[in-house]
Design a protein around this motif. Structure first.
Motif, PDB file in Angstrom:
ATOM      1  N   ASP A  20      31.515 -58.080  14.656  1.00 18.14           N
ATOM      2  CA  ASP A  20      30.264 -58.309  13.932  1.00 18.14           C
ATOM      3  C   ASP A  20      30.531 -59.100  12.653  1.00 18.14           C
ATOM      4  O   ASP A  20      31.277 -58.647  11.786  1.00 18.14           O
ATOM      5  N   LEU A  21      29.891 -60.265  12.524  1.00 16.27           N
ATOM      6  CA  LEU A  21      30.024 -61.081  11.317  1.00 16.27           C
ATOM      7  C   LEU A  21      28.754 -61.049  10.481  1.00 16.27           C
ATOM      8  O   LEU A  21      28.617 -61.823   9.525  1.00 16.27           O
ATOM      9  N   ASN A  22      27.820 -60.169  10.829  1.00 13.47           N
ATOM     10  CA  ASN A  22      26.583 -59.998  10.078  1.00 13.47           C
ATOM     11  C   ASN A  22      26.339 -58.509   9.890  1.00 13.47           C
ATOM     12  O   ASN A  22      25.703 -57.844  10.697  1.00 13.47           O
ATOM     13  N   ARG A  23      26.854 -57.998   8.781  1.00 12.13           N
ATOM     14  CA  ARG A  23      26.841 -56.548   8.573  1.00 12.13           C
ATOM     15  C   ARG A  23      26.771 -56.237   7.080  1.00 12.13           C
ATOM     16  O   ARG A  23      27.383 -56.926   6.268  1.00 12.13           O
ATOM     17  N   ASN A  24      26.034 -55.181   6.739  1.00 10.43           N
ATOM     18  CA  ASN A  24      25.931 -54.696   5.366  1.00 10.43           C
ATOM     19  C   ASN A  24      26.232 -53.206   5.366  1.00 10.43           C
ATOM     20  O   ASN A  24      25.651 -52.457   6.165  1.00 10.43           O
ATOM     21  N   ILE A  25      27.142 -52.752   4.517  1.00  7.68           N
ATOM     22  CA  ILE A  25      27.468 -51.339   4.426  1.00  7.68           C
ATOM     23  C   ILE A  25      27.298 -50.882   2.982  1.00  7.68           C
ATOM     24  O   ILE A  25      27.482 -51.668   2.050  1.00  7.68           O
ATOM     25  N   SER A  26      26.943 -49.604   2.772  1.00  9.84           N
ATOM     26  CA  SER A  26      26.752 -49.104   1.417  1.00  9.84           C
ATOM     27  C   SER A  26      26.916 -47.600   1.380  1.00  9.84           C
ATOM     28  O   SER A  26      26.759 -46.913   2.409  1.00  9.84           O
ATOM     29  N   VAL A  27      27.241 -47.073   0.192  1.00  9.80           N
ATOM     30  CA  VAL A  27      27.332 -45.637  -0.046  1.00  9.80           C
ATOM     31  C   VAL A  27      26.666 -45.336  -1.386  1.00  9.80           C
ATOM     32  O   VAL A  27      26.652 -46.168  -2.296  1.00  9.80           O
ATOM     33  N   SER A  28      26.097 -44.112  -1.511  1.00  8.16           N
ATOM     34  CA  SER A  28      25.503 -43.676  -2.769  1.00  8.16           C
ATOM     35  C   SER A  28      25.854 -42.235  -3.087  1.00  8.16           C
ATOM     36  O   SER A  28      25.491 -41.728  -4.143  1.00  8.16           O
ATOM     37  N   ALA A  29      26.549 -41.545  -2.169  1.00  4.06           N
ATOM     38  CA  ALA A  29      26.960 -40.162  -2.393  1.00  4.06           C
ATOM     39  C   ALA A  29      28.336 -40.127  -3.052  1.00  4.06           C
ATOM     40  O   ALA A  29      29.065 -41.121  -3.065  1.00  4.06           O
ATOM     41  N   ASN A  30      28.695 -38.969  -3.585  1.00 11.10           N
ATOM     42  CA  ASN A  30      29.996 -38.798  -4.241  1.00 11.10           C
ATOM     43  C   ASN A  30      30.667 -37.527  -3.722  1.00 11.10           C
ATOM     44  O   ASN A  30      30.120 -36.444  -3.904  1.00 11.10           O
ATOM     45  N   PRO A  31      31.836 -37.597  -3.095  1.00 11.87           N
ATOM     46  CA  PRO A  31      32.536 -38.831  -2.716  1.00 11.87           C
ATOM     47  C   PRO A  31      32.037 -39.326  -1.365  1.00 11.87           C
ATOM     48  O   PRO A  31      31.495 -38.566  -0.570  1.00 11.87           O
ATOM     49  N   ALA A  32      32.248 -40.603  -1.099  1.00  8.87           N
ATOM     50  CA  ALA A  32      31.866 -41.173   0.196  1.00  8.87           C
ATOM     51  C   ALA A  32      32.601 -42.492   0.394  1.00  8.87           C
ATOM     52  O   ALA A  32      32.844 -43.240  -0.555  1.00  8.87           O
ATOM     53  N   THR A  33      32.963 -42.757   1.643  1.00  5.34           N
ATOM     54  CA  THR A  33      33.637 -44.006   1.999  1.00  5.34           C
ATOM     55  C   THR A  33      33.089 -44.502   3.330  1.00  5.34           C
ATOM     56  O   THR A  33      32.907 -43.717   4.264  1.00  5.34           O
ATOM     57  N   VAL A  34      32.820 -45.789   3.414  1.00  7.29           N
ATOM     58  CA  VAL A  34      32.426 -46.397   4.675  1.00  7.29           C
ATOM     59  C   VAL A  34      33.135 -47.748   4.775  1.00  7.29           C
ATOM     60  O   VAL A  34      33.311 -48.444   3.772  1.00  7.29           O
TER      61      VAL A  34
END
Length: 331
Positions: free
Chosen positions: A253-267
């Motif tokens: 996949d060359l069209n992707r957006n990832i995000s995190v807002s929790a603590n702790p969290a990793t993606v």
């Protein structure tokens, strides 16, 4: 008076301790990287070399806590293979490093610096080789990376664009074919770890697209690879009925957006290095001028807001200082 001083000292000490501890343990991080190699365009069914012109551009930006690096950009162009962008690398722009960064990215260093214990925002991009510029299969690299230790905000982006014009001339009545193929190595990572915050986010983005457009506006082909060839993300529009497009390979996949807002969290997505085969075949191209365009963008965004308890204690400390000052004046 002694009680007021004791309470004030305790409040200040606690506020400072929480603030220091929050900064020492904070880590809000995002990175986005895309590398491409063995990029080649093959055109069949033509009477002569179809290339009319081409143009490349690279752009890097970085911002940290409102302070931005000057935009680093460069471009080159030519009319036939071997002219214009025929240096090595074919096209380069200086890495962008935001003011105040504790890590400075050297030009054409595409390694990851985090997540760690630093505060910075940077980006870089380069076209190492170009099939049209210096006769070698095209290869590119771009990266955007941001990290915060404590409160603040950071953004970075790196972009590569290219436009190549073709003129098709057929010996006999018929249609032409364009085959595009390359290998891609994408990477996306976002993390929040051990940060005292009210709200915050870490986001990594990647967008890559290809288009083949007939210059008279009668036909357009668009491809945004998403890692699933079965979906055939190659779309055709316009009035030229003979034009078709099929994905030969779409393995990442060359069209992707990832995000995190929790603590702790990793993606993360495709963090480990490795190459994947990509490509399309466009058939049924008719007489006329066409333009093939590529756009690749990698970007990051990180943001934090301090924890209310820290702000509250600092407010108490400041208010206490004011009360003591007033009491002294009265005495």
């Amino acid at each position: 008076m002694k009680l007021i001083k004791t309470t004030l000292a305790t409040g200040i000490a606690a506020a400072l301790a929480l603030g220091v501890a929050g900064q020492a343990n904070a880590s809000v991080y995002a990175s986005s990287s895309l590398k491409i190699q063995e990029f080649s365009v093959s055109i069949t069914g033509l009477a002569a070399n179809p290339i009319q012109s081409y143009e490349f551009q690279v752009t890097n930006t970085a911002t940290l806590n409102g302070a931005s690096s000057p935009t680093q950009s460069n471009n080159c162009w030519g009319s036939t293979p071997g002219t214009g962008c025929n240096t090595t690398p074919s096209l380069d722009a200086t890495a962008a490093n935001a003011p105040g960064s504790t890590i400075i990215r050297a030009n054409n260093d595409f390694s990851f610096f985090g997540p760690g214990t630093e505060t910075y925002s940077n980006s870089d991009s380069v076209i190492y080789t170009s099939e049209l510029g210096n006769g070698v299969a095209s290869s590119t690299a771009q990266i955007a990376e941001s990290e915060l230790q404590g409160n603040g905000a950071a953004r970075s982006s790196a972009e590569i664009t290219s436009n190549t014009g073709f003129v098709f001339t057929f010996l006999v009545s018929g249609t032409g074919k364009l085959v595009l193929s390359f290998e891609a190595d994408p990477s996306l990572y976002a993390e929040i770890n051990q940060l005292a915050f009210t709200s915050g986010s870490a986001q990594a983005n990647m967008n890559a697209s290809f288009s083949l457009t007939k210059n008279d506006g009668t036909s357009e082909v668009n491809w945004t690879p998403n890692g699933t060839a079965a979906n055939n993300d190659c779309e055709v529009s316009g009035s030229v009925a003979s034009v078709t497009c099929a994905e030969d390979n779409d393995n990442v996949d060359l069209n992707r957006n990832i995000s995190v807002s929790a603590n702790p969290a990793t993606v993360q997505y495709s963090r480990a290095a490795g190459w994947s085969l990509m490509g399309i075949t466009v058939d049924g191209l008719t007489d006329g001028a066409w333009t093939l365009a590529f756009n690749g963008n990698t970007s990051t965004s990180t943001r934090t807001v301090p924890e209310p308890s820290v702000l509250a204690l600092l407010g108490i400390a400041i208010a206490g200082m004011g009360a003591v000052s007033r009491r002294r004046k009265l005495v």
